[in-house]
Design a protein around this motif. Structure first.
Motif, PDB file in Angstrom:
ATOM      1  N   ASN A 165      -3.291 -12.222  -3.948  1.00  0.00           N
ATOM      2  CA  ASN A 165      -4.263 -11.720  -4.921  1.00  0.00           C
ATOM      3  C   ASN A 165      -5.139 -10.580  -4.388  1.00  0.00           C
ATOM      4  O   ASN A 165      -6.135 -10.225  -5.011  1.00  0.00           O
ATOM      5  CB  ASN A 165      -5.171 -12.859  -5.408  1.00  0.00           C
ATOM      6  N   VAL A 166      -4.784  -9.992  -3.252  1.00  0.00           N
ATOM      7  CA  VAL A 166      -5.570  -8.911  -2.667  1.00  0.00           C
ATOM      8  C   VAL A 166      -4.709  -7.665  -2.507  1.00  0.00           C
ATOM      9  O   VAL A 166      -3.538  -7.755  -2.095  1.00  0.00           O
ATOM     10  CB  VAL A 166      -6.148  -9.322  -1.294  1.00  0.00           C
ATOM     11  N   SER A 167      -5.269  -6.525  -2.870  1.00  0.00           N
ATOM     12  CA  SER A 167      -4.666  -5.221  -2.592  1.00  0.00           C
ATOM     13  C   SER A 167      -5.583  -4.459  -1.662  1.00  0.00           C
ATOM     14  O   SER A 167      -6.799  -4.420  -1.881  1.00  0.00           O
ATOM     15  CB  SER A 167      -4.447  -4.421  -3.880  1.00  0.00           C
ATOM     16  N   LEU A 168      -5.023  -3.851  -0.626  1.00  0.00           N
ATOM     17  CA  LEU A 168      -5.795  -3.108   0.363  1.00  0.00           C
ATOM     18  C   LEU A 168      -5.049  -1.823   0.688  1.00  0.00           C
ATOM     19  O   LEU A 168      -3.834  -1.847   0.889  1.00  0.00           O
ATOM     20  CB  LEU A 168      -6.002  -3.945   1.627  1.00  0.00           C
ATOM     21  N   ALA A 169      -5.767  -0.718   0.712  1.00  0.00           N
ATOM     22  CA  ALA A 169      -5.159   0.583   1.013  1.00  0.00           C
ATOM     23  C   ALA A 169      -6.150   1.434   1.779  1.00  0.00           C
ATOM     24  O   ALA A 169      -7.369   1.222   1.696  1.00  0.00           O
ATOM     25  CB  ALA A 169      -4.721   1.287  -0.268  1.00  0.00           C
ATOM     26  N   PHE A 170      -5.640   2.419   2.516  1.00  0.00           N
ATOM     27  CA  PHE A 170      -6.505   3.308   3.292  1.00  0.00           C
ATOM     28  C   PHE A 170      -5.869   4.682   3.404  1.00  0.00           C
ATOM     29  O   PHE A 170      -4.653   4.850   3.242  1.00  0.00           O
ATOM     30  CB  PHE A 170      -6.780   2.722   4.683  1.00  0.00           C
ATOM     31  N   VAL A 171      -6.720   5.668   3.671  1.00  0.00           N
ATOM     32  CA  VAL A 171      -6.297   7.052   3.859  1.00  0.00           C
ATOM     33  C   VAL A 171      -7.326   7.720   4.751  1.00  0.00           C
ATOM     34  O   VAL A 171      -8.505   7.321   4.777  1.00  0.00           O
ATOM     35  CB  VAL A 171      -6.169   7.780   2.503  1.00  0.00           C
ATOM     36  N   GLY A 172      -6.903   8.724   5.499  1.00  0.00           N
ATOM     37  CA  GLY A 172      -7.840   9.407   6.380  1.00  0.00           C
ATOM     38  C   GLY A 172      -7.224  10.647   6.991  1.00  0.00           C
ATOM     39  O   GLY A 172      -6.129  11.081   6.599  1.00  0.00           O
ATOM     40  N   LYS A 173      -7.906  11.216   7.953  1.00  0.00           N
ATOM     41  CA  LYS A 173      -7.425  12.412   8.626  1.00  0.00           C
ATOM     42  C   LYS A 173      -6.171  12.084   9.427  1.00  0.00           C
ATOM     43  O   LYS A 173      -6.183  11.228  10.309  1.00  0.00           O
ATOM     44  CB  LYS A 173      -8.505  12.974   9.550  1.00  0.00           C
ATOM     45  N   GLY A 174      -5.082  12.749   9.099  1.00  0.00           N
ATOM     46  CA  GLY A 174      -3.824  12.479   9.776  1.00  0.00           C
ATOM     47  C   GLY A 174      -3.152  11.195   9.338  1.00  0.00           C
ATOM     48  O   GLY A 174      -2.121  10.822   9.907  1.00  0.00           O
TER      49      GLY A 174
END
Length: 232
Positions: A165-174
């Motif tokens: 029941n959890v969605s997790l995402a990330f984005v960043g430099k490189g």
């Protein structure tokens, strides 16, 4: 930049609806409300990013894309033959100007924020974010993920956070926008449980301290208060 969402299922026989979507390599969205409207806007954003990359051979600026989405949403509020998009968006991305987090509303308003929570019972999550957001610039990716899940846990009225029941995402430099798969969520969820277990004794001690009666006044203070009465 990290975003997290709590997926819901209508009943035990239905599957959990995804609420985090990848738009381009440098940005993605989390939705709250009508998921079908969120998919429509996500498809529009993907097309705009593809067109921009084809013409200019560069990723589209996050602020420009969010502005176009906000204009599109606001236009629907002025047309009698259409209805507003019934979904709120959190847009997280990283471009040439750095990390960005935007919120867009069905009315067409947009806001750039340092941290935000939307949806049902989001006030508890916002309270947690308000207490901790000053530490985010110096935090590592794992710490940001833990903060996102702890804030999400505040809005979970029943049950607990699981890989389903959890969605997790990330984005960043490189780092391209990536959605953490169910199997990879386990370490993050265990870290959240450990943080909650460590916080419970401190909270209990604070409650006991608040409930304890005040100490009796010192003997010197008693004498000082009695002396004027004796003289009178």
């Amino acid at each position: 930049m990290v975003i997290a969402a709590l997926k819901r299922a209508e009943n035990d026989l239905s599957s959990f609806q995804p609420k985090v979507f990848k738009v381009d390599d440098h940005l993605g969205i989390a939705v709250s409300g009508l998921i079908s409207d969120g998919r429509v806007l996500c498809r529009y954003m993907r097309n705009e990013c593809v067109n921009h990359r084809f013409v200019y051979d560069s990723p589209m600026a996050v602020s420009k894309l969010v502005g176009q989405v906000a204009d599109r949403r606001q236009a629907n509020t002025q047309r009698s033959w259409k209805r507003p998009y019934g979904v709120g968006l959190l847009v997280a991305g990283f471009d040439a100007t750095g990390p960005h987090l935007y919120q867009t509303c069905p009315s067409g308003n947009l806001y750039e924020l340092k941290a935000m929570a939307i949806g049902s019972r989001s006030q508890a999550s916002k309270t947690y974010l308000e207490k901790t957001f000053e530490t985010y610039p110096a935090a590592t990716l794992d710490e940001l993920c833990r903060h996102a899940l702890l804030a999400l846990r505040e809005a979970c009225a029943e049950g607990e956070l699981t890989e389903k029941n959890v969605s997790l995402a990330f984005v960043g430099k490189g780092t391209r926008f990536a959605i953490v798969q169910e199997a990879a969520l386990t370490p993050y969820l265990e870290a959240v449980k450990g943080a909650e277990a460590a916080a419970e004794p401190a909270a209990e001690a604070a409650e006991m301290a608040d409930a304890a009666p005040p100490p009796p006044p010192a003997a010197d203070a008693q004498d000082a208060a009695a002396e004027p009465m004796a003289e009178g």
